[in-house]
Design a protein around this motif. Structure first.
Motif, mmCIF file in Angstrom:
data_model
loop_
_atom_site.group_PDB
_atom_site.id
_atom_site.type_symbol
_atom_site.label_atom_id
_atom_site.label_comp_id
_atom_site.label_asym_id
_atom_site.label_seq_id
_atom_site.Cartn_x
_atom_site.Cartn_y
_atom_site.Cartn_z
ATOM 1 N N LEU B 6 45.967 73.090 35.774
ATOM 2 C CA LEU B 6 45.454 71.741 35.513
ATOM 3 C C LEU B 6 46.550 70.703 35.626
ATOM 4 N N PHE B 7 47.743 71.082 35.147
ATOM 5 C CA PHE B 7 48.855 70.144 35.114
ATOM 6 C C PHE B 7 49.285 69.743 36.521
ATOM 7 N N SER B 8 49.421 70.748 37.403
ATOM 8 C CA SER B 8 49.850 70.420 38.762
ATOM 9 C C SER B 8 48.738 69.669 39.489
ATOM 10 N N LEU B 9 47.491 69.975 39.144
ATOM 11 C CA LEU B 9 46.372 69.249 39.745
ATOM 12 C C LEU B 9 46.442 67.779 39.326
ATOM 13 N N ALA B 10 46.769 67.555 38.054
ATOM 14 C CA ALA B 10 46.901 66.184 37.549
ATOM 15 C C ALA B 10 48.021 65.457 38.290
ATOM 16 N N LEU B 11 49.122 66.167 38.501
ATOM 17 C CA LEU B 11 50.263 65.571 39.200
ATOM 18 C C LEU B 11 49.871 65.202 40.631
ATOM 19 N N GLN B 12 49.138 66.118 41.282
ATOM 20 C CA GLN B 12 48.679 65.846 42.649
ATOM 21 C C GLN B 12 47.777 64.623 42.673
ATOM 22 N N ASN B 13 46.920 64.514 41.653
ATOM 23 C CA ASN B 13 45.991 63.387 41.619
ATOM 24 C C ASN B 13 46.717 62.060 41.551
ATOM 25 N N LEU B 14 47.861 62.045 40.840
ATOM 26 C CA LEU B 14 48.620 60.800 40.722
ATOM 27 C C LEU B 14 49.180 60.363 42.071
ATOM 28 N N ARG B 15 49.412 61.342 42.949
ATOM 29 C CA ARG B 15 50.000 61.005 44.252
ATOM 30 C C ARG B 15 48.977 60.392 45.191
ATOM 31 N N ARG B 16 47.703 60.446 44.816
ATOM 32 C CA ARG B 16 46.677 59.944 45.725
ATOM 33 C C ARG B 16 46.716 58.436 45.854
ATOM 34 N N LYS B 17 47.052 57.759 44.769
ATOM 35 C CA LYS B 17 47.178 56.303 44.830
ATOM 36 C C LYS B 17 48.607 55.974 44.392
ATOM 37 N N PRO B 18 49.599 56.224 45.278
ATOM 38 C CA PRO B 18 50.994 56.111 44.831
ATOM 39 C C PRO B 18 51.351 54.722 44.312
ATOM 40 N N TYR B 19 50.858 53.677 44.958
ATOM 41 C CA TYR B 19 51.233 52.334 44.515
ATOM 42 C C TYR B 19 50.667 52.037 43.136
ATOM 43 N N ARG B 20 49.408 52.443 42.938
ATOM 44 C CA ARG B 20 48.787 52.208 41.648
ATOM 45 C C ARG B 20 49.527 52.992 40.562
ATOM 46 N N SER B 21 49.843 54.252 40.870
ATOM 47 C CA SER B 21 50.557 55.079 39.890
ATOM 48 C C SER B 21 51.908 54.467 39.549
ATOM 49 N N VAL B 22 52.616 54.032 40.612
ATOM 50 C CA VAL B 22 53.935 53.439 40.384
ATOM 51 C C VAL B 22 53.814 52.166 39.548
ATOM 52 N N ALA B 23 52.776 51.365 39.831
ATOM 53 C CA ALA B 23 52.598 50.118 39.087
ATOM 54 C C ALA B 23 52.376 50.386 37.597
ATOM 55 N N ILE B 24 51.502 51.353 37.293
ATOM 56 C CA ILE B 24 51.258 51.662 35.875
ATOM 57 C C ILE B 24 52.522 52.239 35.252
ATOM 58 N N GLY B 25 53.155 53.161 36.002
ATOM 59 C CA GLY B 25 54.381 53.772 35.495
ATOM 60 C C GLY B 25 55.428 52.714 35.180
ATOM 61 N N LEU B 26 55.553 51.722 36.065
ATOM 62 C CA LEU B 26 56.540 50.659 35.857
ATOM 63 C C LEU B 26 56.216 49.847 34.615
ATOM 64 N N CYS B 27 54.931 49.577 34.428
ATOM 65 C CA CYS B 27 54.519 48.793 33.259
ATOM 66 C C CYS B 27 54.951 49.526 31.980
ATOM 67 N N VAL B 28 54.669 50.829 31.941
ATOM 68 C CA VAL B 28 55.069 51.627 30.775
ATOM 69 C C VAL B 28 56.592 51.670 30.679
ATOM 70 N N ALA B 29 57.255 51.781 31.857
ATOM 71 C CA ALA B 29 58.717 51.851 31.877
ATOM 72 C C ALA B 29 59.316 50.584 31.280
ATOM 73 N N VAL B 30 58.770 49.426 31.660
ATOM 74 C CA VAL B 30 59.282 48.154 31.142
ATOM 75 C C VAL B 30 59.062 48.094 29.626
ATOM 76 N N MET B 31 57.875 48.533 29.201
ATOM 77 C CA MET B 31 57.552 48.518 27.771
ATOM 78 C C MET B 31 58.541 49.398 26.994
ATOM 79 N N VAL B 32 58.670 50.648 27.428
ATOM 80 C CA VAL B 32 59.553 51.589 26.736
ATOM 81 C C VAL B 32 61.010 51.133 26.838
#
Lengths: 142, 401, 243
Positions: B6-32
């Motif tokens: 399930l975990f690797s499937l989840a990781l693969q799913n994140l790669r499907r919309k790389p820009y969207r994933s990066v954008a959310i990740g960045l938002c969390v990154a800035v917050m943290v």
């Protein structure tokens, strides 16, 4: 509109940031008086000048990568980006070192900023230099 | 993929919309990241204050009235300052009830471009005869060797080593020792025995470009230690009440001054961070509602393949957790690099004392923030994950037909 | 043999008075209305009917993807109503395969990994070699490491069939598996299903809008307004063939 290479745009942005670094985080402003009485800027002034030129080169290379169609050409240019990243890091450290005292403006802000941006440039260049992976897109026939 | 889980499937799913994933990740990154910097700076100030206070070694510091602010600045950030009062003040204070020991200090005009070093630093004359603030340190570090009049003690940021020579106002001194780092003003201070200081002042008329105009009966501050059992506030009030023209600092007052100074900056920082956190929460929640909607049929199909409700739930939650977790880790790495690189700049710009907290503490803050990031992901994706896992597979598959 | 009931064997699917009604606005839609049927192990049953006649709903009821408003659904002699979510899921994971009109492959996984995906929810993972064998059987041995975006619609449909078989199901539920495909691919898929039924003895329930495809089954049911009947033409043809 043709899709631009995102990595190239990112590289160009980092290049511009390197140009802007000495503007946002200025180097030491004072002048040194030589024994013959001439007033000269401190060493870090030249570090900043050199880095602004390197930043310009990175920005131009980034734009070229963004607009080029050939993947192989982009890869070659990314080698150059990686190299420029290394130069960006080495300049304030060894090539044209900043001033000696760690509490001076050039050492507090400019130098670390340039090293970080250089590392980012190096990372972008190395990432772009790798052999391309298969395209994965989110459109299967349903 | 060697093994599918399930975990690797989840990781693969994140790669499907790389820009969207990066954008959310960045938002969390800035917050943290901003929370990390804010917390570490705050803890750094507290660490520095406690180390610096221990180093200060006095219960009370007496300065002439009218110089409270520059004095405070000098103690906290080492911003050099000069002010003087007559030396008989010391004897007045020494006689007061509750006062155990007193020792005088003389501040000398800023040196910006001495031959040895660049940058501003602070020259303080102290009296080895009566001193109780540096003396305990001297006893352990100099191993009983007597301190000559031209032997000086340097703070950590002066960048001189033990045994180095240094010339101030034309007089040659020798560095007898270097104090430990405190992050406070002490780091940029050179302590000169009063005898050597008086000699330097006298000689400055002949040797220095600018002579020092300090009278031999002038002092700048008096360090006071109180008797065991005496109340600090009582003694401070007694000094201010009975000796004219002086202001008394207590250690806690210095703390409060720093706290006041930081309140504004920290208030804004934590306000911005709280807003960022709310934004990340909303954004992750919104995106995951979108994701489960987009992939409703696919998730329904997983159910048809035999995925139980909890597997679908876990898949969506894992995706959110991975995204916010990875965002959190990158935020910590980026902010760590920024903090390490610019800590001196931050310290000087904010005019705060700062000493890097212990590694254990930094790791604890990092772990805490990572948990916060994961919690944000879990909280934000809880509703979408629940709703999709509760949906009948038939309805999920028929959707969009 | 008009109704291929195998003597002494319990039906693999047994529906008794099964209805599925739902509200659409203020109107009650009778998607499936009081349907009873029995399907035995090894049967290849086709269900045809107009779109909206309730075929897909019936198939979903059999697969436990939705629950009936009335009646009893028994699959592998288990009354589905009495099973909880994880038990029904386990049944789907271990014994039932689904093929849908849309392939819905995971775009970030290769064809091979898409086929191995159902193993995630079963007791046993799907071995790489078995997944490769299945892809070979559907004629995609050259494409096992390709991503879905690199495959044609027909190839994707065949991957989804291989995926449905990854857990060696005893029952295959196929809902318009050829709905989006051209005629040639349609027949290819159908011959694969026949092969499966004949050689692996897999019970197949095939829903299709194309009555031509239905003649390949050993039983043909027709759905009309939620009701289920044996196909009259098909029965006639069978009688004629028996002579």
């Amino acid at each position: 509109m043709k899709k631009l290479n995102a990595l190239g745009i990112a590289t160009a942005v980092v290049g511009v940031l390197i140009i802007l670094t000495p503007v946002i985080l200025p180097v030491c402003e004072g002048l040194l008086e030589l024994t013959n009485g001439k007033q000269v800027p401190m060493r870090c002034f030249w570090t900043a000048r050199a880095e602004m030129i390197i930043g310009g080169l990175i920005a131009i290379t980034g734009l070229m990568i963004a607009f080029l169609k050939s993947a192989e050409a982009r890869r070659r240019l990314n080698h150059q980006v990686a190299l420029l990243g290394v130069v960006t890091i080495l300049t304030p450290l060894f090539i044209i070192p900043t001033c000696t005292h760690p509490d001076m403006a050039c050492n507090l802000g400019t130098k670390p900023a340039l090293i970080i941006l250089g590392a980012v440039t190096l990372g972008l260049g190395l990432y772009g230099s790798r052999t391309p992976e298969p395209e994965i897109s989110d459109h299967t026939i349903s | 993929m060697k093994e599918i889980d399930l975990f690797s499937l989840a990781l693969q799913n994140l790669r499907r919309k790389p820009y969207r994933s990066v954008a959310i990740g960045l938002c969390v990154a800035v917050m943290v990241g901003s929370l990390f910097i804010a917390t570490i700076v705050l803890r750094g100030v507290q660490t520095s204050l406690s180390v610096g206070q221990a180093r200060l070694g006095a219960d009370l510091v007496v300065v002439p009235t009218g110089y409270e602010t520059p004095a405070q600045e000098a103690f906290i950030t080492g911003q050099p300052t000069t002010f003087y009062m007559p030396d008989q003040v010391e004897s007045q204070i020494a006689e007061l009830h509750g006062v155990a020991q007193t020792s005088t200090q003389v501040y000398v005009q800023t040196l910006t471009n001495a031959k040895c070093c660049i940058g501003e630093f602070f020259l303080i004359g102290f009296d080895p005869e009566t001193d109780f603030t540096i003396a305990p340190w001297l006893a352990t570090h100099l191993k009983g060797k007597p301190l000559g009049p031209l032997d000086v003690i340097a703070g950590d940021r002066i960048l001189l080593r033990e045994g180095d020579g240094a010339t101030f106002y034309g007089t040659n001194f020798r560095i007898a020792g270097v104090l430990e780092k405190t992050g406070m003003g002490i780091d940029r201070t050179i302590y000169v025995p009063i005898e050597g200081l008086r000699q330097m002042i006298a000689d400055s008329y002949g040797l220095a470009e600018q002579p020092l105009a300090i009278n031999p009966d002038e002092i700048s501050s008096i360090m006071v230690s109180i008797e065991a059992g005496a109340d600090i506030i009582d003694v401070a009030e007694r000094i201010e009440g009975q000796v004219e023209g002086v202001h008394v600092f207590t250690a806690s007052q210095l703390n409060q001054a720093v706290a006041r100074q930081m309140q504004g900056v920290m208030g804004i920082t934590f306000g911005v961070t709280a807003t960022l956190w709310l934004m990340s929460l909303l954004l992750v929640g919104l995106i995951f509602s979108l994701i489960v909607n987009e992939r409703q049929r696919e998730l329904g199909l997983l159910r048809a393949m035999g995925a139980p409700r909890r597997a679908v739930f876990r898949l969506v939650m894992s995706e959110a957790g991975l995204l916010t977790g990875l965002g959190g880790v990158s935020g910590l790495v980026i902010s760590g690099v920024i903090l390490m690189s610019f800590s001196r700049l931050i310290q000087l710009r904010l005019r705060i004392p700062y000493l890097l907290p212990s590694t254990v503490e930094i790791i604890a803050v990092e772990v805490g923030l990572l948990i916060l990031a994961l919690f944000t992901g879990a909280l934000a994706s809880l509703q979408p994950a629940l709703s999709i896992s509760r949906l009948e597979p038939y309805a999920a598959i028929r959707q969009g037909e | 043999m008009t109704a291929p009931e195998i003597q002494g064997k319990a039906p693999i699917i047994q529906l008794e008075g099964v209805s599925k009604h739902y509200l659409q606005g203020t109107q009650t839609v009778r998607a499936v209305d009081a349907v009873s049927m029995q399907i035995f192990p090894g049967n290849f049953v086709s269900i045809t009917g107009r779109s909206g006649s309730g075929k897909t709903t019936l198939l979903s009821l059999v697969g436990g993807l939705t629950s009936p408003t009335a009646g009893q659904v028994n699959v592998f002699e288990h009354p589905l109503q009495s099973l909880d979510d994880s038990a029904i899921s386990a049944l789907r994971a271990e014994r039932i395969g689904f093929v849908f009109q849309f392939a819905s492959l995971i775009p970030t996984l290769t064809a091979l990994d898409n086929v191995r995906l159902p193993g995630l929810f079963a007791e046993q993972p799907v071995e790489q070699s078995y997944a490769a064998e299945l892809l070979d059987w559907v004629g995609l041995s050259e494409k096992i490491n390709n991503y879905p975006a690199e495959l044609s619609g027909g190839q994707q449909a065949r991957v989804s069939l291989a995926r449905a078989l990854a857990n060696r199901p005893e029952l295959l539920l196929a809902d318009e598996p050829t709905g989006n495909l051209d005629v040639d691919t349609e027949w290819e898929m159908l011959s694969l299903l026949r092969d499966l039924n004949l050689n692996q003895n897999t019970t197949i329930l095939l829903v299709t809008h194309n009555p031509e495809l239905a003649q390949y089954g050993d039983r043909h049911l027709v759905m009309q307004s939620g009701g289920l009947t044996e196909s009259y033409q098909w029965l006639q043809a069978q009688v004629a063939a028996d002579g």
